[in-house]
Write an enzyme that holds these catalytic residues in place. Sequence first.
Site, mmCIF file in Angstrom:
data_model
loop_
_atom_site.group_PDB
_atom_site.id
_atom_site.type_symbol
_atom_site.label_atom_id
_atom_site.label_comp_id
_atom_site.label_asym_id
_atom_site.label_seq_id
_atom_site.Cartn_x
_atom_site.Cartn_y
_atom_site.Cartn_z
ATOM 1 N N VAL A 1 0.890 -1.245 0.103
ATOM 2 C CA VAL A 1 -0.202 0.000 0.145
ATOM 3 C C VAL A 1 0.738 1.330 -0.155
ATOM 4 C CG1 VAL A 1 -0.161 0.388 2.309
ATOM 5 C CG2 VAL A 1 -1.862 0.844 1.044
ATOM 6 N N TYR A 2 2.082 1.303 0.249
ATOM 7 C CA TYR A 2 3.008 2.482 0.443
ATOM 8 C C TYR A 2 3.065 3.106 -1.057
ATOM 9 C CZ TYR A 2 4.501 0.761 5.108
ATOM 10 O OH TYR A 2 4.421 0.503 6.546
ATOM 11 N N SER A 3 2.756 4.336 -1.157
ATOM 12 C CA SER A 3 2.686 5.000 -2.505
ATOM 13 C C SER A 3 1.906 4.343 -3.403
ATOM 14 C CB SER A 3 4.200 5.312 -2.887
ATOM 15 O OG SER A 3 4.862 6.287 -1.951
#
Length: 332
Positions: A65-67
């Site tokens: 989910v990061y960036s």
Amino acid sequence: MDYINFGHTGLKVSRICLGCMTYGSPATGPILPGRQPWALNEEESFPFFRQALDLGINFFDTANVYSGGDSEVVLGRFLKANTKRETIVLATKVHGLMSNDPNGHGLSRKAILHELDESLRRLQTDYVDLYQIHRWDYETPIEETLEALNDVVKAGKVRYIGASSMYAWQFAKALYLSRLNGWTRFVSMQNHLNLIYREEEREMLPLCQAEGIAVIPWSPLGRGRLTRPWQGETTKRTQTDHFGNRMYSQTEDADRKVVDRLDELARQRGIPMAQLALAWLLSKPVVTAPIVGASKPHHLTDAVAALAVSFNTQEVALLEGGYVPHPVLGFS
């Protein structure tokens, strides 16, 4: 750099883990989980990956989910070009919202199998060393999740599995079910732990110690609150970190007392507050490797320097004495 066994496994990890939420691409639209306006782009991120390697850090933690996946992309591209895969311990996570499709999040068998393949593609690797459930999924039976995780280990796509913030009873249930069914067991817990949030000491840390679980705390510096005097210099992250600001907004008076004590001891010893805060975590036998984010070069040098810091009994009492019980935070 010091290295340590990852819980009761034979895997060796550096005592500092580089957290990669900071790297990928800055958010330009609505702020969603994992997408942040303070994230660094690829060109800005690469020097921190290089610095981590130069300091002996072999443990990198990211999440799908990061960036919106870009963290995995830039990390995978750098590692592919600059390291031998077998020398790196690569961790990622699954659970967060990746699309508006009904199955675009969570820990169902369908989501895990799809999201793992997508993470492997972005990371440019055939396997991840540690695959973690980012949160507990209340809409999916834990048995379904555990069996799917067991299958990806048996398929050779994952070496070890880990969990993140949840109640101790939930983690105990998952460990029990894995043992009961002969499934691959969680070997790590990535939880919220720092000088201004110590609620994990009540149940989760004793459980991890008893079961030989590696503990890799997130936000070990309290989203920057343990790096500077109270109401000190603000950053773009502190101004836009809605998740962190919401978590700590109810406990500001209590947190200030702890930060003031940390500042006092840092001045006495002539070292940065961040070093002391990380050294306090590293002094706990149950803690394996704090996950440290870095957006300035000194963030990593301070983190590594914390490995050489020790405390006497009076100093520990000073740092811990101002803490008061907090509401449980970070499980959602």
